[in-house]
Design a protein around this motif. Structure first.
Motif, short mmCIF file in Angstrom:
data_model
loop_
_atom_site.label_atom_id
_atom_site.label_comp_id
_atom_site.label_asym_id
_atom_site.label_seq_id
_atom_site.Cartn_x
_atom_site.Cartn_y
_atom_site.Cartn_z
N GLU A 253 -8.01 2.81 2.13
CA GLU A 253 -8.85 3.94 2.52
C GLU A 253 -8.02 4.79 3.47
OE1 GLU A 253 -12.17 1.86 4.10
OE2 GLU A 253 -12.81 1.12 2.13
N LEU A 254 -7.60 5.95 2.99
CA LEU A 254 -6.60 6.76 3.66
C LEU A 254 -7.22 7.85 4.52
CD1 LEU A 254 -4.22 7.16 0.58
CD2 LEU A 254 -4.20 5.38 2.34
N PRO A 255 -6.47 8.37 5.49
CA PRO A 255 -6.96 9.49 6.29
C PRO A 255 -7.37 10.66 5.39
CG PRO A 255 -4.96 8.59 7.24
CD PRO A 255 -5.14 7.91 5.92
N GLY A 256 -8.45 11.33 5.74
CA GLY A 256 -8.94 12.43 4.93
C GLY A 256 -9.94 12.03 3.88
N GLY A 257 -10.25 10.72 3.82
CA GLY A 257 -11.28 10.26 2.90
C GLY A 257 -10.78 9.86 1.53
N ARG A 258 -9.46 9.96 1.29
CA ARG A 258 -8.94 9.58 -0.02
C ARG A 258 -8.83 8.06 -0.12
NH1 ARG A 258 -3.96 9.41 -3.12
NH2 ARG A 258 -2.66 9.47 -1.25
N THR A 259 -9.02 7.53 -1.34
CA THR A 259 -8.92 6.10 -1.60
C THR A 259 -7.86 5.85 -2.65
OG1 THR A 259 -11.24 5.74 -1.04
CG2 THR A 259 -10.17 4.04 -2.35
N LEU A 260 -7.06 4.82 -2.44
CA LEU A 260 -6.01 4.45 -3.38
C LEU A 260 -6.17 2.97 -3.72
CD1 LEU A 260 -3.30 5.25 -4.81
CD2 LEU A 260 -2.14 4.43 -2.74
N THR A 261 -6.24 2.67 -5.02
CA THR A 261 -6.40 1.29 -5.46
C THR A 261 -5.21 0.89 -6.32
OG1 THR A 261 -8.81 1.53 -5.48
CG2 THR A 261 -7.90 -0.32 -6.71
N GLY A 262 -4.73 -0.34 -6.11
CA GLY A 262 -3.60 -0.82 -6.90
C GLY A 262 -3.10 -2.14 -6.36
N THR A 263 -1.88 -2.47 -6.73
CA THR A 263 -1.25 -3.72 -6.29
C THR A 263 -0.27 -3.44 -5.17
OG1 THR A 263 -1.42 -4.63 -8.53
CG2 THR A 263 0.09 -5.72 -7.02
N ALA A 264 -0.42 -4.15 -4.05
CA ALA A 264 0.51 -4.01 -2.93
C ALA A 264 1.80 -4.74 -3.29
CB ALA A 264 -0.10 -4.59 -1.66
N GLU A 265 2.90 -3.98 -3.39
CA GLU A 265 4.13 -4.57 -3.90
C GLU A 265 5.21 -4.81 -2.87
OE1 GLU A 265 5.61 -2.60 -7.41
OE2 GLU A 265 4.27 -3.84 -8.62
N ALA A 266 5.24 -4.01 -1.81
CA ALA A 266 6.34 -4.14 -0.85
C ALA A 266 5.99 -3.44 0.45
CB ALA A 266 7.63 -3.56 -1.43
N VAL A 267 6.77 -3.75 1.47
CA VAL A 267 6.77 -2.98 2.72
C VAL A 267 8.15 -2.34 2.81
CG1 VAL A 267 6.65 -3.09 5.23
CG2 VAL A 267 5.11 -4.49 3.86
N ASP A 268 8.18 -1.00 2.85
CA ASP A 268 9.48 -0.32 2.78
C ASP A 268 10.16 -0.27 4.14
OD1 ASP A 268 8.34 1.79 4.22
OD2 ASP A 268 8.25 3.17 2.53
N THR A 269 11.32 0.38 4.20
CA THR A 269 12.11 0.37 5.43
C THR A 269 11.45 1.15 6.57
OG1 THR A 269 13.38 2.27 4.61
CG2 THR A 269 14.30 0.08 4.23
N ASP A 270 10.43 1.94 6.26
CA ASP A 270 9.67 2.64 7.30
C ASP A 270 8.42 1.88 7.70
OD1 ASP A 270 11.41 4.87 7.50
OD2 ASP A 270 10.56 5.72 5.67
N GLY A 271 8.22 0.68 7.16
CA GLY A 271 7.05 -0.12 7.49
C GLY A 271 5.81 0.26 6.70
#
Length: 297
Positions: A253-271
């Protein structure tokens, strides 16, 4: 059972003899050694928020200040959620980091994830309990086969001041709240947990706090020495190994009310959390509320 309850103390203040106060002097002797990271350690009976208090004083303090509260009346989590627990039932503390010029400021966001790794590592050593990480800032334990939140981390930037030796970029106050001895009927919400409910081998808060602060000192020292590089310091790999979010089907649940659904695959170099959508696209999420939906096999 504690023997240091003052004569004439009210029944309310000492109603739980299984929850003795922290030994502030003993903690200082063990942790504020003069050659390490921790430069001061203060324990207060009660406050609104240790993060708010330490942030207000940060400009005039050296790196390594620690503020601990036996009770918080206005403890805060992410998104300004409240964090409330009975007095002396957990660990509620904030620490001050001032990486200065040793770490580029764009890497300071890793301090939240670093605190999660350090806390989980310290608890594993001292309490013998397996603690998983939920991106970006929750600590999970298993209670009766179910994942439950037992802790949270909140990092806040603070301004620099005349006493700051390195750079002028201010610092970061990192607050950690951890449920230690809460019973089932004391939980704020059913999804919450505690070390006691997870059958931790140790629930004495003094050695737990020592272990977490020593682990924080070790991880921060390695990260700072590596210039904040999450790969070179081992932080990125260790976080990924202990992160319960990775490999899971999630809703962000992202800032601005947007929602993203999927598979969490990694944590990138920016965290950031990298999520693969059903359409096969990858999106890196830097801020948001993540819900674990189900495991993906």
């Amino acid at each position: 059972m504690p023997s240091d309850a003052p004569a004439g103390a009210s029944a309310g203040r000492w109603s739980s003899l299984e929850r003795p106060p922290l030994n502030a002097e003993g903690l200082r002797r063990a942790l504020v050694t003069g050659g390490g990271l921790w430069t001061s350690l203060e324990v207060v009976d009660s406050t609104g928020s240790t993060n708010t208090d330490l942030a207000a004083r940060a400009a005039g303090l050296p790196e390594g200040a620690v503020l601990v509260a036996e009770e918080q009346s206005a403890g805060r989590g992410r998104l300004d959620r409240s964090w409330v627990a009975p007095a002396r039932s957990g660990l509620f503390f904030s620490v001050l980091f001032k990486p200065g010029d040793a770490v580029p400021q764009e890497r300071w966001g890793w301090l939240t994830l670093l605190a999660g790794v350090a806390t989980a590592t310290g608890l594993s050593r001292a309490a013998g309990v397996d603690t998983a990480l939920k991106w970006p800032n929750d600590l999970l334990v298993t209670v009766d086969g179910e994942e439950r939140k037992t802790g949270g981390i909140l990092a806040e930037r603070v301004a620099g001041g005349p006493s700051q030796a390195e750079g002028s970029g201010g610092g970061v106050v990192v607050g950690i709240g951890l449920n230690v001895s809460l019973t089932e009927d004391e939980l704020p919400v059913p999804a919450a947990g505690s070390l006691a409910l997870a059958k931790a081998a140790v629930t004495d808060r003094d050695p737990l706090l020592r272990a977490v602060l020593r682990s924080l000192e070790e991880w921060y020292g390695n990260w700072r020495a590596a210039g904040g590089d999450p790969a070179a310091s081992g932080l990125q790999e260790t976080y990924a190994a202990g992160c319960a979010t990775l490999g899971r089907h999630v809703r962000a649940e992202l800032p601005g009310g947007r929602t993203l659904t999927g598979t969490a695959e990694a944590v990138d170099t920016d965290g950031r959390l990298v999520i693969r959508t059903a359409e096969g696209q990858h999106e890196a999420v830097g801020a948001g509320d993540v819900v674990h939906l189900r495991s993906v096999h």
